[in-house]
Design an enzyme around this catalytic site. Structure first.
Site, PDB file in Angstrom:
ATOM      1  CB  CYS A 143      19.535  -9.145  30.862  1.00  7.67           C
ATOM      2  SG  CYS A 143      18.725  -8.063  29.654  1.00  7.67           S
ATOM      3  CB  CYS A 188      21.293  -8.155  27.804  1.00  4.51           C
ATOM      4  SG  CYS A 188      20.371  -6.967  28.778  1.00  4.51           S
ATOM      5  CG  ASP A 189      23.654 -11.393  28.059  1.00  2.00           C
ATOM      6  OD1 ASP A 189      24.248 -10.519  27.422  1.00  2.00           O
ATOM      7  OD2 ASP A 189      23.622 -11.428  29.299  1.00  2.00           O
TER       8      ASP A 189
END
Length: 313
Positions: free
Chosen positions: A135, A138-139
């Site tokens: 992701c 997300c990261d």
């Protein structure tokens, strides 16, 4: 012996736990079965910095534990167990847990999530939370001004590469085929981005690094006479080869799209079966974020309460 409940939640994670919080506060006395991965995909994530209310960030497991505690505080009955089959063609709905116990429910909220596809390399597990991610949204923040690699050749891979190019100093896009499968507009954006280098006809076959990912072992023209092996130095390794919604037991019971995601009414968590709702990644192939999953968990619980009230149950 069967057990009768007003609201059954299948699966945990942000969607399931949030649904349990709202359903509990609405006096629905929900029972939640956590599924094969209690807490969902976030339990494999180290730092979460984009969930509201945590200005200093929080680990994925801690965030899920907080949501679980909040649901329990309001009376949710949270249990270990996996839904192994369902029958939505009757009333009340029937859900079998672990192949044995049958739960009869007036309403069912499905939050079984989706599983990211991986290449199957042993190193993916070795470096989980240490440079391997599925992701970018997300990261990606953790790789500002660093070098990353993205695996995939479709729209998702191109979108992830472009997103990461806005953060990282360089992005390698590792593509197995000799072309991109993405839409023409996405291909053009990737090829025009000076930070993205596309490695066509290449396979990632391994990762290396001492305390985290430091590079990728790559093979070009794998299995052919002109096969070439080389390494690229990267700080992060992103998989963008798709997700598989955890909906196997719902085939023939609910309307699913071509990939397997549960089809819901636009903007609502309602499915084609009255009294059955879907929340989180199991019905979301676009955003796949903790906060959007939590939002649909809230919607599903509110819809379940309204349904029960309208039916006088």
């Amino acid at each position: 012996m069967n057990e009768k409940v007003r609201c059954l939640i299948i699966g945990s994670g942000p969607a399931g736990y949030t649904a349990a919080i709202y359903a509990s506060r609405a006096n629905l006395a929900p029972i939640l079965y956590e599924g094969i991965q209690p807490g969902g995909q976030l339990t494999t994530t180290t730092e979460v910095e984009n969930f509201p209310g945590y200005p200093e960030g929080i680990t994925g497991p801690e965030l899920m534990e907080d949501l679980k505690k909040q649901a329990t505080r309001f009376g949710a009955d949270i249990r270990n167990g996996i839904a192994t089959s369902v029958d939505f063609n009757c009333y009340p709905k029937k859900v079998t847990i672990d192949g044995e116990k049958v739960i009869e429910a007036d309403t069912v909220i499905i939050s079984t999530g989706a599983s990211a596809k991986y290449l199957g390399l042993p190193d993916e597990a070795k470096y989980a939370g240490m440079g391997v991610s599925a992701c970018a949204t997300c990261d990606g923040f953790f790789y500002r001004k660093k070098v990353v690699a993205v695996v995939g050749g479709g729209d998702t891979a191109c979108e992830e590469a472009i997103y990461l190019a806005g953060l990282a100093s360089k992005v390698f896009l590792i593509v197995r085929k000799s072309f991109l499968r993405a839409s023409k507009v996405m291909q053009d954006r990737v090829m025009a981005n000076e930070k993205i280098e596309v490695l066509f006809e290449c396979n990632a076959v391994g990762l290396f690094g001492e305390n985290g990912v430091e590079g990728v072992h790559v093979v070009r023209h794998m299995g052919e006479a002109n096969e070439e092996k080389f390494d690229i130095a990267v700080d992060g390794f992103f998989l963008a080869i798709g997700h598989t919604p955890n909906t196997e037991i719902f085939k023939g019971q609910l309307n699913l799209d071509s990939v397997g995601y549960i089809i819901t009414e636009p903007g609502r968590p309602t499915t084609c079966v009255e009294g059955v709702f879907a929340a989180g990644d199991v019905a979301d192939s676009i955003y796949r974020q903790a906060i959007t999953a939590a939002g649909t968990g809230c919607q599903a619980a509110i819809e379940a309460e309204r349904y029960l009230s309208e039916k006088g149950l």
